[in-house]
Design a protein around this motif. Structure first.
Motif, PDB file in Angstrom:
ATOM      1  N   GLY A 256       1.477  31.905  -4.504  1.00 50.09           N
ATOM      2  CA  GLY A 256       0.453  33.162  -5.016  1.00 50.09           C
ATOM      3  C   GLY A 256       0.054  33.769  -6.117  1.00 50.09           C
ATOM      4  O   GLY A 256       0.969  34.509  -6.702  1.00 50.09           O
ATOM      5  N   GLY A 257      -1.686  34.011  -6.852  1.00 55.66           N
ATOM      6  CA  GLY A 257      -1.938  35.177  -8.183  1.00 55.66           C
ATOM      7  C   GLY A 257      -1.509  34.034  -8.043  1.00 55.66           C
ATOM      8  O   GLY A 257      -1.746  32.785  -8.166  1.00 55.66           O
ATOM      9  N   HIS A 258      -1.560  35.437  -9.861  1.00 48.42           N
ATOM     10  CA  HIS A 258      -2.170  34.369 -11.309  1.00 48.42           C
ATOM     11  C   HIS A 258      -3.349  32.733 -10.875  1.00 48.42           C
ATOM     12  O   HIS A 258      -3.469  32.305 -11.613  1.00 48.42           O
ATOM     13  CB  HIS A 258      -0.838  33.534 -11.632  1.00 48.42           C
ATOM     14  N   GLY A 259      -4.205  33.400  -9.645  1.00 45.96           N
ATOM     15  CA  GLY A 259      -5.300  32.613  -9.975  1.00 45.96           C
ATOM     16  C   GLY A 259      -5.303  31.307  -9.467  1.00 45.96           C
ATOM     17  O   GLY A 259      -5.760  30.291  -9.587  1.00 45.96           O
ATOM     18  N   LEU A 260      -4.213  31.176  -8.433  1.00 46.39           N
ATOM     19  CA  LEU A 260      -3.843  29.786  -8.102  1.00 46.39           C
ATOM     20  C   LEU A 260      -3.835  29.870  -6.580  1.00 46.39           C
ATOM     21  O   LEU A 260      -3.157  31.282  -5.848  1.00 46.39           O
ATOM     22  CB  LEU A 260      -2.555  29.063  -8.263  1.00 46.39           C
ATOM     23  N   PRO A 261      -3.937  29.118  -6.184  1.00 42.39           N
ATOM     24  CA  PRO A 261      -4.670  29.383  -4.452  1.00 42.39           C
ATOM     25  C   PRO A 261      -2.953  28.867  -4.015  1.00 42.39           C
ATOM     26  O   PRO A 261      -2.147  28.391  -4.472  1.00 42.39           O
ATOM     27  CB  PRO A 261      -5.581  27.829  -3.571  1.00 42.39           C
ATOM     28  N   VAL A 262      -2.591  29.405  -3.041  1.00 38.30           N
ATOM     29  CA  VAL A 262      -1.038  29.570  -2.265  1.00 38.30           C
ATOM     30  C   VAL A 262      -0.874  28.370  -1.216  1.00 38.30           C
ATOM     31  O   VAL A 262      -2.691  28.232  -0.597  1.00 38.30           O
ATOM     32  CB  VAL A 262      -0.987  30.802  -1.413  1.00 38.30           C
ATOM     33  N   VAL A 263       0.288  27.410  -1.604  1.00 38.44           N
ATOM     34  CA  VAL A 263      -0.503  25.907  -0.309  1.00 38.44           C
ATOM     35  C   VAL A 263       1.219  26.163  -0.579  1.00 38.44           C
ATOM     36  O   VAL A 263       2.081  26.522  -0.775  1.00 38.44           O
ATOM     37  CB  VAL A 263       0.047  25.221  -2.003  1.00 38.44           C
ATOM     38  N   PRO A 264       1.029  26.582   1.463  1.00 36.61           N
ATOM     39  CA  PRO A 264       1.812  26.352   1.824  1.00 36.61           C
ATOM     40  C   PRO A 264       3.321  25.543   1.523  1.00 36.61           C
ATOM     41  O   PRO A 264       4.735  26.170   1.670  1.00 36.61           O
ATOM     42  CB  PRO A 264       1.918  26.089   3.343  1.00 36.61           C
ATOM     43  N   ALA A 265       3.287  24.096   1.267  1.00 35.88           N
ATOM     44  CA  ALA A 265       4.561  23.284   1.454  1.00 35.88           C
ATOM     45  C   ALA A 265       5.151  23.717  -0.146  1.00 35.88           C
ATOM     46  O   ALA A 265       6.297  23.648  -0.571  1.00 35.88           O
ATOM     47  CB  ALA A 265       4.178  22.534   1.199  1.00 35.88           C
ATOM     48  N   GLN A 266       4.284  24.610  -0.767  1.00 38.26           N
ATOM     49  CA  GLN A 266       4.991  24.516  -2.370  1.00 38.26           C
ATOM     50  C   GLN A 266       5.269  25.425  -2.352  1.00 38.26           C
ATOM     51  O   GLN A 266       6.559  26.016  -2.669  1.00 38.26           O
ATOM     52  CB  GLN A 266       3.299  24.490  -3.420  1.00 38.26           C
ATOM     53  N   ARG A 267       4.908  26.838  -1.762  1.00 35.17           N
ATOM     54  CA  ARG A 267       5.808  28.423  -1.432  1.00 35.17           C
ATOM     55  C   ARG A 267       6.734  27.885  -1.013  1.00 35.17           C
ATOM     56  O   ARG A 267       7.658  28.426  -1.529  1.00 35.17           O
ATOM     57  CB  ARG A 267       4.525  28.775  -0.684  1.00 35.17           C
ATOM     58  N   LYS A 268       7.394  27.181   0.240  1.00 31.73           N
ATOM     59  CA  LYS A 268       7.927  27.261   0.892  1.00 31.73           C
ATOM     60  C   LYS A 268       9.153  26.087  -0.143  1.00 31.73           C
ATOM     61  O   LYS A 268      10.158  26.460   0.199  1.00 31.73           O
ATOM     62  CB  LYS A 268       7.678  26.189   2.433  1.00 31.73           C
ATOM     63  N   ALA A 269       8.807  25.403  -0.810  1.00 27.77           N
ATOM     64  CA  ALA A 269       9.662  24.665  -1.631  1.00 27.77           C
ATOM     65  C   ALA A 269      10.354  25.328  -2.571  1.00 27.77           C
ATOM     66  O   ALA A 269      11.712  25.625  -3.109  1.00 27.77           O
ATOM     67  CB  ALA A 269       9.150  23.476  -2.283  1.00 27.77           C
ATOM     68  N   ARG A 270       9.352  25.626  -2.943  1.00 30.10           N
ATOM     69  CA  ARG A 270       9.504  27.545  -4.244  1.00 30.10           C
ATOM     70  C   ARG A 270      10.774  28.015  -3.713  1.00 30.10           C
ATOM     71  O   ARG A 270      12.182  28.500  -4.346  1.00 30.10           O
ATOM     72  CB  ARG A 270       9.014  28.246  -4.853  1.00 30.10           C
ATOM     73  N   ARG A 271      10.708  28.555  -2.151  1.00 27.80           N
ATOM     74  CA  ARG A 271      11.580  29.487  -1.704  1.00 27.80           C
ATOM     75  C   ARG A 271      13.275  28.842  -1.435  1.00 27.80           C
ATOM     76  O   ARG A 271      14.409  29.304  -1.619  1.00 27.80           O
ATOM     77  CB  ARG A 271      11.301  30.377  -0.145  1.00 27.80           C
ATOM     78  N   GLU A 272      12.623  27.167  -1.029  1.00 25.77           N
ATOM     79  CA  GLU A 272      14.424  26.725  -1.143  1.00 25.77           C
ATOM     80  C   GLU A 272      14.969  26.555  -3.105  1.00 25.77           C
ATOM     81  O   GLU A 272      16.266  27.020  -2.339  1.00 25.77           O
ATOM     82  CB  GLU A 272      13.884  25.479  -0.850  1.00 25.77           C
ATOM     83  N   TYR A 273      14.429  26.427  -3.631  1.00 23.67           N
ATOM     84  CA  TYR A 273      15.101  26.303  -4.588  1.00 23.67           C
ATOM     85  C   TYR A 273      15.711  28.064  -4.939  1.00 23.67           C
ATOM     86  O   TYR A 273      16.467  28.003  -5.278  1.00 23.67           O
ATOM     87  CB  TYR A 273      13.973  25.783  -5.831  1.00 23.67           C
ATOM     88  N   GLU A 274      14.777  29.158  -4.577  1.00 24.14           N
ATOM     89  CA  GLU A 274      15.178  30.491  -4.543  1.00 24.14           C
ATOM     90  C   GLU A 274      16.742  30.419  -4.349  1.00 24.14           C
ATOM     91  O   GLU A 274      17.701  31.102  -5.189  1.00 24.14           O
ATOM     92  CB  GLU A 274      14.119  31.144  -4.476  1.00 24.14           C
ATOM     93  N   SER A 275      16.270  30.451  -3.137  1.00 23.61           N
ATOM     94  CA  SER A 275      17.619  30.034  -2.339  1.00 23.61           C
ATOM     95  C   SER A 275      18.899  29.526  -2.967  1.00 23.61           C
ATOM     96  O   SER A 275      20.114  30.005  -3.286  1.00 23.61           O
ATOM     97  CB  SER A 275      18.069  30.380  -0.737  1.00 23.61           C
ATOM     98  N   ARG A 276      19.162  28.229  -3.522  1.00 24.15           N
ATOM     99  CA  ARG A 276      19.581  27.875  -4.189  1.00 24.15           C
ATOM    100  C   ARG A 276      20.260  28.288  -4.938  1.00 24.15           C
ATOM    101  O   ARG A 276      21.427  28.470  -5.635  1.00 24.15           O
ATOM    102  CB  ARG A 276      19.375  26.487  -4.363  1.00 24.15           C
ATOM    103  N   VAL A 277      19.524  28.737  -6.345  1.00 20.97           N
ATOM    104  CA  VAL A 277      19.760  29.421  -7.450  1.00 20.97           C
ATOM    105  C   VAL A 277      19.861  30.332  -6.926  1.00 20.97           C
ATOM    106  O   VAL A 277      20.934  31.027  -7.787  1.00 20.97           O
ATOM    107  CB  VAL A 277      18.634  29.473  -8.546  1.00 20.97           C
ATOM    108  N   SER A 278      19.783  31.877  -6.084  1.00 22.81           N
ATOM    109  CA  SER A 278      20.646  32.975  -5.698  1.00 22.81           C
ATOM    110  C   SER A 278      21.740  32.935  -5.278  1.00 22.81           C
ATOM    111  O   SER A 278      22.566  33.633  -4.924  1.00 22.81           O
ATOM    112  CB  SER A 278      19.655  33.559  -4.896  1.00 22.81           C
ATOM    113  N   SER A 279      22.269  31.634  -5.013  1.00 23.87           N
ATOM    114  CA  SER A 279      23.345  31.669  -3.706  1.00 23.87           C
ATOM    115  C   SER A 279      24.456  31.428  -5.408  1.00 23.87           C
ATOM    116  O   SER A 279      25.908  31.663  -4.956  1.00 23.87           O
ATOM    117  CB  SER A 279      23.473  30.133  -3.026  1.00 23.87           C
ATOM    118  N   LEU A 280      23.867  30.833  -6.528  1.00 21.83           N
ATOM    119  CA  LEU A 280      25.040  31.033  -8.060  1.00 21.83           C
ATOM    120  C   LEU A 280      25.237  32.146  -8.139  1.00 21.83           C
ATOM    121  O   LEU A 280      24.682  33.838  -7.837  1.00 21.83           O
ATOM    122  CB  LEU A 280      24.074  30.688  -9.248  1.00 21.83           C
ATOM    123  N   ALA A 281      26.663  32.150  -8.708  1.00 21.11           N
ATOM    124  CA  ALA A 281      27.340  33.932  -8.825  1.00 21.11           C
ATOM    125  C   ALA A 281      25.978  34.413 -10.224  1.00 21.11           C
ATOM    126  O   ALA A 281      26.023  33.890 -11.124  1.00 21.11           O
ATOM    127  CB  ALA A 281      28.427  33.041 -10.237  1.00 21.11           C
TER     128      ALA A 281
END
Length: 185
Positions: A156-181
């Protein structure tokens, strides 16, 4: 059973006796058993200097009465396969394969990316998941972190509407990236 046990005991005694006879014969010839000695601490500098001057490892081993492995250990950092980059700098990051949700991959393909990031997305392998897909992306952790930073607008923000499915997908990818060293300091 007793006869077999007695025969086994006789065989062990005979082997032990023959082994001791062999050791005594080798000792009489001047040979000694055990591990070959390492390069003495006082002569390591001489060995390294001689190696740099062109002496072979085998010749140095003969001269110092040690194994070739001991000489290789003493001159390990001087060997051709050892590079200065390995000793001075940190180890390079190795590529890591992560599954990126399709919604994140679709958003990133429309975003402005660097050429390396575009190449990573183009080389990704699409894996079907029900009605959607996952993009299997191989890249060094730094590129995964850059891609994650580029998909921040999905929250959300930056003039884009929040799409719950996209937000969930981004958080899923974020959890995978944060698991890296974690990266360096």
């Amino acid at each position: 059973m007793q006869t077999l046990a007695a025969a086994g005991e006789l065989q062990r005694d005979l082997q032990r006796e023959l082994t001791y006879d062999g050791l005594r014969a080798a000792e009489a010839k001047g040979s000694k058993g055990g591990r070959r000695p390492a390069v003495p601490a006082g002569t390591i500098g001489d060995v390294r200097t001689a190696y740099l001057e062109g002496s072979s490892i085998a010749a140095l081993a003969r001269d110092h009465g040690v194994s070739r492995g001991a000489i290789r250990t003493a001159v390990a950092d001087l060997l051709p396969e050892h590079t200065a980059a390995e000793a001075d700098g940190p180890a390079p990051e190795l590529p890591v394969t992560l599954d990126m949700p399709g919604k994140v991959a679709d958003f990133l393909r429309t975003a402005e990316l660097e050429p390396a990031e575009h190449a990573v997305l183009d080389q990704g392998v699409a894996v079907r998941r029900g009605q959607g897909y996952t993009l299997r992306v191989s890249a060094v952790p730094a590129v995964h972190r850059q891609l994650l930073a580029r998909c921040q607008p999905l929250d959300g923000g930056h003039g884009l509407p929040v799409v719950p499915a996209q937000r969930k997908a981004r958080r899923e990818y974020e959890s995978r990236v944060s698991s890296l060293a974690p990266t360096g300091p």
